[in-house]
Design an enzyme around this catalytic site. Sequence first.
Site, PDB file in Angstrom:
ATOM      1  N   ASN A 142     -11.420 -63.123 -98.432  1.00 47.97           N
ATOM      2  CA  ASN A 142     -11.675 -61.810 -97.849  1.00 47.97           C
ATOM      3  C   ASN A 142     -12.093 -61.883 -96.379  1.00 47.97           C
ATOM      4  OD1 ASN A 142     -12.692 -58.859 -97.817  1.00 47.97           O
ATOM      5  ND2 ASN A 142     -14.551 -60.037 -97.400  1.00 47.97           N
ATOM      6  N   SER A 170      -3.426 -56.579 -95.464  1.00 53.17           N
ATOM      7  CA  SER A 170      -3.642 -55.293 -94.794  1.00 53.17           C
ATOM      8  C   SER A 170      -2.316 -54.548 -94.725  1.00 53.17           C
ATOM      9  CB  SER A 170      -4.162 -55.516 -93.368  1.00 53.17           C
ATOM     10  OG  SER A 170      -4.212 -54.298 -92.640  1.00 53.17           O
ATOM     11  N   TYR A 182      -3.580 -59.536 -84.957  1.00 52.44           N
ATOM     12  CA  TYR A 182      -4.064 -59.175 -86.292  1.00 52.44           C
ATOM     13  C   TYR A 182      -2.896 -58.942 -87.245  1.00 52.44           C
ATOM     14  CZ  TYR A 182      -6.669 -56.690 -89.922  1.00 52.44           C
ATOM     15  OH  TYR A 182      -7.218 -56.302 -91.112  1.00 52.44           O
ATOM     16  N   ALA A 227       0.091 -60.151 -87.075  1.00 49.47           N
ATOM     17  CA  ALA A 227       0.727 -61.435 -87.361  1.00 49.47           C
ATOM     18  C   ALA A 227      -0.044 -62.200 -88.418  1.00 49.47           C
ATOM     19  CB  ALA A 227       0.834 -62.267 -86.084  1.00 49.47           C
ATOM     20  N   SER A 228      -1.375 -62.192 -88.317  1.00 54.52           N
ATOM     21  CA  SER A 228      -2.182 -62.941 -89.284  1.00 54.52           C
ATOM     22  C   SER A 228      -2.071 -62.336 -90.680  1.00 54.52           C
ATOM     23  CB  SER A 228      -3.642 -62.998 -88.822  1.00 54.52           C
ATOM     24  OG  SER A 228      -4.295 -61.753 -88.955  1.00 54.52           O
ATOM     25  N   ILE A 245     -10.480 -48.415 -95.036  1.00 53.00           N
ATOM     26  CA  ILE A 245     -11.577 -48.497 -95.997  1.00 53.00           C
ATOM     27  C   ILE A 245     -12.884 -48.283 -95.250  1.00 53.00           C
ATOM     28  CG2 ILE A 245     -12.756 -49.898 -97.723  1.00 53.00           C
ATOM     29  CD1 ILE A 245      -9.869 -49.261 -98.486  1.00 53.00           C
TER      30      ILE A 245
END
Length: 252
Positions: A83, A135, A148, A150-151, A181
């Site tokens: 996470n 995500s 972000y 890409a990750s 969220i």
Amino acid sequence: MQLEGKIALITGGGQGIGRGIVDRFLEEGAQVAILQRRPLDSELDKHAGVLGIQADVSDSSAISPAVERAVEQFGGVDILVNNAGIMFERSVSEIRPEEWDLMIAINMRAPLFLTQAALPHMRRRGGGSIINIGSIEGLAANPSHAAYCASKAGIHGMTRALAVDLGKDNIRCNAIAPGWISSELSESYLDSQADPAAILEALNRLHPLGRVGRPEDVGDLAVYLAGDKSGFLTGEVVVLDGGRTARLPLPF
């Protein structure tokens, strides 16, 4: 209880989405080791079913000792929830190599090597469940989120690859791709805007369900993916966004 007798290792479980997962796992009877840089709050620290392990997952050398600490305390690992993650906003022309490297180290490299460290213990217990937190930005993009996105797209691909490689060991791997969220970080972001209430109202309107997500929404899905009721489910990226990405935008 759906997770009675299960041992879970959750990174970044002290707040936000991670805390929602931790709380639901504890409610369902799991013992939980929480791996993160910060110490746990007093409520979690005093919980008999919780072990706090302070470590920086961007440091590969810290990963194996952290997993071994959880095994020493609880006797094994059945569930790994990757996470922990970071996000920053940069235009493509402004991303610095060290920022890119840190994003990949935490969001992609750590999940792989945590999985590697947990594998012998899952095999010894006859299988397990790995849950990666991806995500909706692994599927689409917001401005200035190239690193972000890409990750998270990488995590989605890794999830499928792990499912293929580890199925023979009865180890399943799935990803949750949350949308917006509500958490400490998202609340801070809203508070930094000129009219937080108006922005929250607009965010709610983006979702067919009329609201943004809550950490426990992710926790509920994680319980299912971790438990035996999802025993034939692996290699999937489950979008959890209140219908936001299912809705086509209108020009009016």
